[in-house]
Design a protein around this motif. Structure first.
Motif, short mmCIF file in Angstrom:
data_model
loop_
_atom_site.label_atom_id
_atom_site.label_comp_id
_atom_site.label_asym_id
_atom_site.label_seq_id
_atom_site.Cartn_x
_atom_site.Cartn_y
_atom_site.Cartn_z
N ASN A 445 0.85 -1.19 0.00
CA ASN A 445 0.00 0.00 0.00
C ASN A 445 0.89 1.24 0.00
O ASN A 445 2.07 1.17 -0.35
N TRP A 451 3.83 -1.16 -4.28
CA TRP A 451 3.15 0.07 -4.63
C TRP A 451 3.87 1.29 -4.05
O TRP A 451 4.08 2.29 -4.73
N LYS A 584 -7.23 3.06 -17.68
CA LYS A 584 -6.43 4.16 -17.14
C LYS A 584 -4.95 3.82 -17.21
O LYS A 584 -4.13 4.64 -17.64
N GLN A 690 -4.21 8.73 -10.19
CA GLN A 690 -5.63 8.60 -10.52
C GLN A 690 -6.37 7.77 -9.47
O GLN A 690 -5.80 6.88 -8.85
N GLU A 691 -7.66 8.04 -9.34
CA GLU A 691 -8.48 7.28 -8.40
C GLU A 691 -8.55 5.81 -8.84
O GLU A 691 -8.73 5.50 -10.02
N ASP A 692 -8.39 4.91 -7.89
CA ASP A 692 -8.47 3.45 -8.11
C ASP A 692 -7.39 2.92 -9.03
O ASP A 692 -7.48 1.77 -9.49
N SER A 694 -4.42 2.05 -8.25
CA SER A 694 -3.69 0.94 -7.61
C SER A 694 -4.40 -0.38 -7.85
O SER A 694 -3.77 -1.44 -7.96
N GLU A 695 -5.75 -0.35 -7.96
CA GLU A 695 -6.50 -1.58 -8.24
C GLU A 695 -6.22 -2.07 -9.66
O GLU A 695 -6.14 -3.27 -9.91
N GLU A 696 -6.07 -1.12 -10.59
CA GLU A 696 -5.73 -1.54 -11.95
C GLU A 696 -4.34 -2.16 -11.99
O GLU A 696 -4.11 -3.15 -12.69
N LYS A 698 -2.98 -3.77 -9.55
CA LYS A 698 -3.14 -5.09 -8.95
C LYS A 698 -3.68 -6.10 -9.96
O LYS A 698 -3.19 -7.22 -10.08
N ASN A 699 -4.72 -5.68 -10.67
CA ASN A 699 -5.33 -6.58 -11.64
C ASN A 699 -4.40 -6.87 -12.81
O ASN A 699 -4.49 -7.94 -13.44
#
Length: 746
Positions: A445, A451, A584, A690-692, A694-696, A698-699
């Motif tokens: 995180n 990250w 993104k 950008q918002e979210d 970090s999830e991209e 991860k995926n």
């Protein structure tokens, strides 16, 4: 009655069209299924060599793809035959019989053709090729299909080589023309076969070779009636040697003629060469013909007057025909040939009474004199009436028979897919959970993990570039210095050994106006060309910064495990790996990959505005003059202007342009640094802030974690990827093996 029958036949033919279209769709679906199964089988074979778990390898090996693929191939062949059956413009009646039973005689009586077109002479076999005799009003003619070189070798010659163990089939006519391999051993039958191959096909090759072209079989232009015999009749001399040869190259003949019963409708009679001699391939030809060309069969048998009774060759012939037509009992008639003068009626009666005892099951067994047209047409009326009344149901039964086999295959595919799904065993939820937890921990995180390292390193690089964004770019400075030096070294006419003479020569062929203007153009081109080299420096400056960013992602981001590229190529490579759904992240990599500075975009217009002093303007007075920024002319040219004046003016013009360009460009020395900083900041904003986002990330990294962290995920992740790829292929096969995709018949 016959008119009504003709109309019914035409209606039946038309009703077959939709079914043919449905079969075509199902064939395409099954071909897709076959392709997907091949991919799954290839994946299985690779996995068997890769997996360490012996139990998994055993379960993979037990999946029976080979049998399924063979069954699918067989059903595709059956569907092709069914499709061909329902594509025809006629209902076809096949006439089948052993050699010398009266088959050709029956065909003559029905069609009105003679020994010239359908030989029925006493002695050996005379009909040499498969013939289809179509009822059609008008003049009699034939359409002859000639073998290609390839089909001749495969369909005609290959059976001999295989049956007689002569080695590999020749792959060309030149190879076949060489001496035949010797027959090493064989009984009388094989010796006779070898003799047939040698005396007919081999030694006469030059007599018919000119007909065999490479490629596909070809159809000759329509053949008139009188020319038909030379393509279908085999003629021999008293010694048994062939004296006609064209038939050896013929694949099929279609004869169009008016039948004696002109109201039979759209039917065709299909004849194949008589079985029972030593020519190979006749039985295969019969099976192929019955499977693809025939709706109903007429067997012809001529009982002997003295020694009569069904023989093994009769039951063998029936069994062979049943292989091609599974519902043969509902699609066949037996004609016992009553021969005038032979007194074989008792034999015919005995055969009729005992036919069921031999399990030769037909719709009806009848006695008829095949040589008499009225008797033969009574048989044809009997057959046609049955055909009209029953063919629709027979078609449905045949289609249903094929449909049931397809559904059975679909069930077998499902059963094997179920075995395939459990080949790796059931997923261990705890193991999967542990892998996910480890991945989440390593990804981390804002405070720790992958990250944090990547975000911090990119922001650090951005800060460093911010501090130097107002610094002059060394590459651009070096490029400017080099270009200015080139301008001073290569000044054209200004550095010529004899400039005055050259200018005078130019004036003599044109005028002072034209000479001055032309030299201005040449000097302007020289100056502009020298500064084009700045393009390379600008690109290199941006590429250097891209390499700095890629180094961060390669080292701290471990993305060097995914590609060996650097700079622009690194970002393009990673962008290609990012799925479209992660828009993104993909866009961020694409932006930096595509970013560039160019001479034409940044420099060219700034140089051109200082080249006005070397641009000639034609005044309305007809005089030529040169102007600077303040419109003060360096030289007012007239017809008396000398070469010395022009040379001096050109030196002034050139020096002014060079002296203005250098400081003008040096005002923009910081722009490459500013552009590089902007590029990096844009990239960091897209992939970090950008918002979210970090999830991209991860995926994106999840399916690649075995490559990113090989020590932590190597083997478990490899096994997971293997299982996922395996299950994905299984699901792909399952989607193409749904029962509704196999349906063509209700």
């Amino acid at each position: 009655m016959n008119n009504n029958r003709s109309a019914k036949i035409a209606s039946i033919i038309e009703q077959r069209r939709p079914l043919k279209e449905k079969i075509g769709v199902v064939k395409e679906n099954i071909n897709t299924l076959a392709s997907n199964l091949r991919n799954l089988a290839e994946c299985r074979d690779r996995l068997m060599a890769q997996v360490d778990d012996r139990n998994v390898a055993v379960r993979l090996k037990e999946i029976n793809f080979l049998t399924i693929q063979q069954q699918i191939a067989e059903e595709l062949a059956a569907l092709t035959k069914l499709e061909a059956r329902f594509s025809r413009d006629t209902l076809n009646i096949g006439v089948v019989g052993l050699m010398g039973q009266g088959k050709s005689t029956l065909l003559q009586s029905l069609s009105g053709l003679t020994d010239d077109e359908i030989p029925a002479r006493k002695g050996g076999a005379c009909t040499a090729v498969r013939s289809i005799i179509c009822h059609q009003e008008g003049q009699t003619y034939a359409e002859v299909t000639i073998h290609s070189e390839e089909s001749f070798l495969e369909e005609v010659i290959s059976p001999y080589y295989k049956e007689l163990n002569l080695g590999s089939t020749p792959t060309s006519l030149d190879a076949f023309a060489r001496p035949l391999p010797p027959l090493l051993s064989g009984n009388a039958t094989k010796n006779s076969m070898y003799d047939h191959l040698q005396r007919d096909y081999h030694q006469n090759l030059q007599q018919y070779r000119h007909l065999l072209n490479s490629g596909l079989p070809r159809k000759l232009p329509p053949i008139p009636k009188e020319e038909i015999p030379k393509y279908i009749v085999q003629q021999r001399n008293g010694l048994g040697d062939l004296i006609s040869f064209n038939h050896l190259a013929v694949q099929q003949v279609e004869i169009f003629c008016p039948f004696k019963n002109s109201e039979v409708g759209k039917i065709a009679l299909v004849d194949v060469p008589g079985l029972g001699d030593t020519r190979l391939g006749d039985e295969n030809l019969m099976l192929e013909t019955l499977g693809e060309e025939v709706d109903l069969v007429i067997f012809v048998r001529r009982p002997d007057a003295l020694r009569y009774g069904w023989e093994k060759k009769d039951t063998d012939l029936y069994k062979s025909a049943a292989e091609a037509l599974p519902d043969l009992a509902s699609r066949s008639f037996m004609v016992l040939n009553l021969v005038t003068g032979d007194d074989n009626f008792v034999g015919c009666k005995h055969h009729k009474d005992t036919i069921k005892d031999k399990h030769i099951n037909v719709v009806q067994c009848t006695i008829a004199n095949c040589s008499k047209p009225e008797s033969a047409n009574e048989v044809l009326d009997l057959v046609l009436n049955y055909l009209v009344d029953n063919i629709t149901d027979l078609d449905k039964q045949y289609a249903s028979y094929c449909q049931k086999r397809l559904i059975e295959i679909q069930k077998v595919v499902d059963a094997e897919l179920n075995k395939a799904r459990t080949a790796f065993g059931q997923d261990d939820l705890d193991d999967y959970q542990a892998i996910e937890e480890l991945f989440s921990k390593l990804f981390g995180n804002d405070k720790k993990g992958w990250w944090k390292d990547v975000a911090f390193s990119l922001q650090k690089l951005r800060s460093e570039l911010w501090l130097t964004r107002q610094s002059p770019d060394n590459n651009l400075q070096a490029g400017i210095d080099t270009a200015i030096a080139a301008c001073q070294k290569g000044a054209g006419i200004l550095l010529s050994d004899s400039p005055i003479e050259e200018i005078n020569e130019r004036i003599s062929v044109s005028s002072p106006f034209r000479a001055y203007a032309d030299y201005q153009d040449e000097l302007r081109v020289l100056l502009s060309r020298n500064f084009q080299s700045l393009d390379e420096g600008l690109k290199q400056s941006i590429e250097n910064v891209k390499s700095q960013v890629s180094e961060v992602l390669t080292q701290q981001g471990r993305l060097g495990m995914l590609t060996n590229e650097s700079g622009s190529n690194f970002f393009k490579s990673i962008s290609d790996l990012v799925p479209e759904r992660l828009g993104k992240l993909k866009q961020g990599f694409k932006i930096i990959a595509d970013f560039e500075l160019s001479y034409r975009g940044l420099i060219l217009h700034r140089i051109r505005q200082h080249l006005d002093g070397l641009t000639n303007i034609t005044a309305t007075s007809g005089q030529s003059r040169q102007v600077d920024d303040q419109q003060n002319p360096t030289l007012l040219v007239s017809s008396s202007t000398s070469a010395e004046e022009i040379l001096e003016a050109l030196k002034i013009d050139y020096d002014i342009a060079v002296n203005r360009i250098k400081p003008a460009l040096e005002e923009f020395l910081c722009e490459p640094s500013q552009a590089a900083y902007a590029m990096v900041e844009e990239f960091v904003d897209n992939v970090i802030r950008q918002e979210d986002i970090s999830e991209e990330w991860k995926n994106f990294l999840r399916p690649l974690r075995g490559q990113i962290w090989p020590d932590e995920f190597g083997k478990p992740e490899q096994e997971r990827q293997q299982r996922k790829a395996w299950l994905d292929l299984i699901n792909h096969v399952a989607n193409t093996s749904k029962s509704d995709l196999f349906q063509f018949s209700n």
